[in-house]
Design a protein around this motif. Structure first.
Motif, mmCIF file in Angstrom:
data_model
loop_
_atom_site.group_PDB
_atom_site.id
_atom_site.type_symbol
_atom_site.label_atom_id
_atom_site.label_comp_id
_atom_site.label_asym_id
_atom_site.label_seq_id
_atom_site.Cartn_x
_atom_site.Cartn_y
_atom_site.Cartn_z
ATOM 1 N N SER A 6 0.852 -1.184 0.000
ATOM 2 C CA SER A 6 0.000 0.000 0.000
ATOM 3 C C SER A 6 0.888 1.233 0.000
ATOM 4 O O SER A 6 1.841 1.322 0.782
ATOM 5 C CB SER A 6 -0.922 -0.008 1.223
ATOM 6 O OG SER A 6 -1.715 1.156 1.271
ATOM 7 N N TRP A 7 0.557 2.211 -0.853
ATOM 8 C CA TRP A 7 1.463 3.340 -1.075
ATOM 9 C C TRP A 7 0.879 4.689 -0.656
ATOM 10 O O TRP A 7 1.571 5.693 -0.678
ATOM 11 C CB TRP A 7 1.860 3.403 -2.550
ATOM 12 C CG TRP A 7 2.676 2.225 -2.967
ATOM 13 C CD1 TRP A 7 2.246 0.931 -3.122
ATOM 14 C CD2 TRP A 7 4.069 2.204 -3.240
ATOM 15 N NE1 TRP A 7 3.281 0.107 -3.485
ATOM 16 C CE2 TRP A 7 4.426 0.875 -3.569
ATOM 17 C CE3 TRP A 7 5.054 3.181 -3.256
ATOM 18 C CZ2 TRP A 7 5.720 0.497 -3.901
ATOM 19 C CZ3 TRP A 7 6.359 2.804 -3.591
ATOM 20 C CH2 TRP A 7 6.680 1.481 -3.905
ATOM 21 N N VAL A 8 -0.394 4.711 -0.299
ATOM 22 C CA VAL A 8 -1.034 5.980 0.082
ATOM 23 C C VAL A 8 -1.731 5.789 1.417
ATOM 24 O O VAL A 8 -2.386 4.766 1.652
ATOM 25 C CB VAL A 8 -2.046 6.434 -0.991
ATOM 26 C CG1 VAL A 8 -2.775 7.686 -0.547
ATOM 27 C CG2 VAL A 8 -1.341 6.679 -2.317
ATOM 28 N N ALA A 9 -1.619 6.765 2.290
ATOM 29 C CA ALA A 9 -2.261 6.684 3.600
ATOM 30 C C ALA A 9 -3.777 6.671 3.461
ATOM 31 O O ALA A 9 -4.336 7.185 2.492
ATOM 32 C CB ALA A 9 -1.820 7.860 4.467
ATOM 33 N N ALA A 10 -4.424 6.048 4.454
ATOM 34 C CA ALA A 10 -5.891 5.992 4.520
ATOM 35 C C ALA A 10 -6.491 5.275 3.320
ATOM 36 O O ALA A 10 -7.521 5.679 2.794
ATOM 37 C CB ALA A 10 -6.483 7.396 4.650
ATOM 38 N N GLY A 11 -5.828 4.202 2.868
ATOM 39 C CA GLY A 11 -6.365 3.420 1.767
ATOM 40 C C GLY A 11 -7.510 2.523 2.205
ATOM 41 O O GLY A 11 -7.714 2.263 3.401
ATOM 42 N N HIS A 12 -8.268 2.032 1.217
ATOM 43 C CA HIS A 12 -9.417 1.155 1.497
ATOM 44 C C HIS A 12 -9.455 0.080 0.417
ATOM 45 O O HIS A 12 -9.763 0.354 -0.741
ATOM 46 C CB HIS A 12 -10.713 1.966 1.497
ATOM 47 C CG HIS A 12 -11.916 1.159 1.900
ATOM 48 N ND1 HIS A 12 -12.981 1.717 2.569
ATOM 49 C CD2 HIS A 12 -12.245 -0.146 1.737
ATOM 50 C CE1 HIS A 12 -13.903 0.788 2.788
ATOM 51 N NE2 HIS A 12 -13.467 -0.353 2.276
ATOM 52 N N LEU A 13 -9.136 -1.157 0.819
ATOM 53 C CA LEU A 13 -9.086 -2.271 -0.117
ATOM 54 C C LEU A 13 -9.941 -3.415 0.411
ATOM 55 O O LEU A 13 -9.877 -3.755 1.592
ATOM 56 C CB LEU A 13 -7.636 -2.753 -0.300
ATOM 57 C CG LEU A 13 -7.414 -3.860 -1.319
ATOM 58 C CD1 LEU A 13 -7.633 -3.338 -2.740
ATOM 59 C CD2 LEU A 13 -5.998 -4.440 -1.187
ATOM 60 N N GLU A 14 -10.736 -4.038 -0.488
ATOM 61 C CA GLU A 14 -11.569 -5.177 -0.135
ATOM 62 C C GLU A 14 -11.315 -6.308 -1.129
ATOM 63 O O GLU A 14 -11.221 -6.073 -2.330
ATOM 64 C CB GLU A 14 -13.055 -4.798 -0.148
ATOM 65 C CG GLU A 14 -13.416 -3.668 0.804
ATOM 66 C CD GLU A 14 -14.911 -3.370 0.815
ATOM 67 O OE1 GLU A 14 -15.669 -4.125 0.160
ATOM 68 O OE2 GLU A 14 -15.311 -2.391 1.467
ATOM 69 N N PHE A 15 -11.257 -7.544 -0.626
ATOM 70 C CA PHE A 15 -11.037 -8.681 -1.517
ATOM 71 C C PHE A 15 -11.500 -9.971 -0.842
ATOM 72 O O PHE A 15 -11.601 -10.046 0.392
ATOM 73 C CB PHE A 15 -9.555 -8.786 -1.902
ATOM 74 C CG PHE A 15 -8.612 -8.879 -0.738
ATOM 75 C CD1 PHE A 15 -8.221 -10.104 -0.213
ATOM 76 C CD2 PHE A 15 -8.106 -7.727 -0.147
ATOM 77 C CE1 PHE A 15 -7.360 -10.180 0.858
ATOM 78 C CE2 PHE A 15 -7.234 -7.784 0.927
ATOM 79 C CZ PHE A 15 -6.855 -9.029 1.430
ATOM 80 N N GLY A 16 -11.784 -10.975 -1.689
ATOM 81 C CA GLY A 16 -12.199 -12.260 -1.148
ATOM 82 C C GLY A 16 -12.926 -13.120 -2.164
ATOM 83 O O GLY A 16 -13.211 -12.681 -3.288
ATOM 84 N N PRO A 17 -13.257 -14.355 -1.782
ATOM 85 C CA PRO A 17 -13.977 -15.271 -2.677
ATOM 86 C C PRO A 17 -15.473 -14.959 -2.686
ATOM 87 O O PRO A 17 -16.038 -14.536 -1.676
ATOM 88 C CB PRO A 17 -13.707 -16.646 -2.063
ATOM 89 C CG PRO A 17 -13.543 -16.363 -0.607
ATOM 90 C CD PRO A 17 -12.909 -15.008 -0.500
ATOM 91 N N TYR A 18 -16.094 -15.179 -3.829
ATOM 92 C CA TYR A 18 -17.532 -14.907 -3.947
ATOM 93 C C TYR A 18 -18.258 -16.117 -4.507
ATOM 94 O O TYR A 18 -17.656 -17.038 -5.076
ATOM 95 C CB TYR A 18 -17.781 -13.680 -4.837
ATOM 96 C CG TYR A 18 -17.302 -13.818 -6.260
ATOM 97 C CD1 TYR A 18 -18.060 -14.507 -7.212
ATOM 98 C CD2 TYR A 18 -16.097 -13.257 -6.674
ATOM 99 C CE1 TYR A 18 -17.619 -14.636 -8.526
ATOM 100 C CE2 TYR A 18 -15.650 -13.385 -7.979
ATOM 101 C CZ TYR A 18 -16.422 -14.074 -8.896
ATOM 102 O OH TYR A 18 -15.988 -14.209 -10.188
ATOM 103 N N GLN A 19 -19.587 -16.092 -4.346
ATOM 104 C CA GLN A 19 -20.473 -17.112 -4.895
ATOM 105 C C GLN A 19 -21.474 -16.452 -5.843
ATOM 106 O O GLN A 19 -21.948 -15.351 -5.576
ATOM 107 C CB GLN A 19 -21.231 -17.844 -3.782
ATOM 108 C CG GLN A 19 -20.356 -18.666 -2.865
ATOM 109 C CD GLN A 19 -21.140 -19.323 -1.738
ATOM 110 O OE1 GLN A 19 -22.291 -18.969 -1.469
ATOM 111 N NE2 GLN A 19 -20.525 -20.282 -1.064
ATOM 112 N N GLY A 20 -21.780 -17.130 -6.951
ATOM 113 C CA GLY A 20 -22.806 -16.619 -7.861
ATOM 114 C C GLY A 20 -22.263 -15.651 -8.884
ATOM 115 O O GLY A 20 -21.117 -15.198 -8.821
#
Length: 308
Positions: free
Chosen positions: A192-206
């Motif tokens: 991460s290169w910028v302060a106060a970042g927001h990242l979401e990730f994960g496995p999904y269904q459908g």
């Protein structure tokens, strides 16, 4: 002695002939039997883990006995060899094939030497539609409009100034359709290169990619990391970790595991930050999604292993 050796030779030949007849008299697929036995073992371990978790929550047995059962199922559950569901280090400079990543919004590109990168500044401006509707109408335009109505539309107003659409993309989202088992291991090197970042990730269904697990990282906030259970119309926080800072422009190793009994652990640089049980999703997952809502993130490599 010769008679003895001859007798032994005849016995050996007779044994080989009988073995050959027995060998070719009937045939069954050994792989099928092994597969059936392995599936039966997996099902037994999964059901036993469920019973242990229920007994643990209900305090229906001695905790030491339950721990012994957990150790037993973990030991035999680890005999299954994980198979690779996804592996990509982006060294080929291309994310559109082998495996195929699809961009939903925003921009993703390969930063040579760093991996898959996305940048979202998080700012927002007024869209073209909003600015057009909010623009005040001058007295001259009102007068011309009235005259046009009186004269049957023969009078035309002056050309209106074309406003430029200055809206910005607020989310950079990318995903890949890959079969991921209900029990999995996700290994990801990211920075991460910028302060106060927001990242979401994960496995999904459908096909709508809304249902599944998400790890939510928010730099500079508390909690900094949350495990969220997502459904199409709702979401709930399963676990959280308050303090975590990745904005040092270095790669960080994240290992996310979900076992057959529903136990979920997340490690960041060899530190366990989440350890929780959750039995929400029973079916397998159909893909993996990555969403940058704010910040400058780079994924150097990612691999996903199916544990069953």
């Amino acid at each position: 002695m010769k008679k003895l050796l001859l007798g032994m030779a005849l016995c050996l030949i007779s044994f080989q002939l009988h073995a050959s007849e027995a060998r070719y008299s009937s045939w069954s697929d050994p792989n099928k039997e092994v597969s059936q036995n392995t599936d039966a073992l997996k099902n037994m371990i999964r059901e036993l883990n469920d019973l242990v978790n229920e007994a643990e929550q209900a305090r229906a047995a001695d905790p030491r006995f339950l721990q012994d059962l957990k150790n037993l199922t973990n030991r035999y559950g680890q005999t299954t060899v994980p198979r690779v569901a996804l592996q990509d280090d982006f060294a080929d400079g291309n994310f559109t094939e082998n495996p195929v990543w699809q961009v939903v919004s925003g921009k993703y590109w390969i930063e040579k030497g760093y991996g898959l990168r996305s940048f979202v500044d998080g700012s927002s401006t007024t869209s073209n539609a909003e600015s057009s509707s909010a623009r005040k109408v001058s007295k001259e335009e009102l007068l011309i409009g009235v005259l046009g109505a009186v004269l049957g539309g023969k009078t035309q107003s002056q050309p209106q100034e074309q406003t430029q659409d200055t809206s910005v993309v607020s989310v950079a989202e990318i995903y890949t359709d890959q079969a991921i088992s209900n029990s999995f291991e996700i290994d990801m090197d990211m920075s991460s290169w910028v302060a106060a970042g927001h990242l979401e990730f994960g496995p999904y269904q459908g096909t709508n990619r809304q249902t599944g697990y998400r790890l939510v990282y928010q730099g500079g906030q508390s909690p900094a990391l949350q495990l969220v259970r997502h459904y199409s119309n709702s979401a709930a926080v399963v676990a959280r970790y308050d303090t975590l800072k990745l904005e040092d422009q270095k790669n960080h190793k994240l290992v996310w595991k979900r076992g057959s009994g529903g136990r979920i652990t997340v490690r960041v640089d060899d530190t366990v930050v989440i350890d929780v049980n959750d039995h929400s999703f029973k079916d397998d997952f159909t893909g993996f999604i990555l969403t940058n809502k704010k910040g400058d993130f780079t994924v150097k490599s990612i691999s996903i292993l199916n544990a069953q």
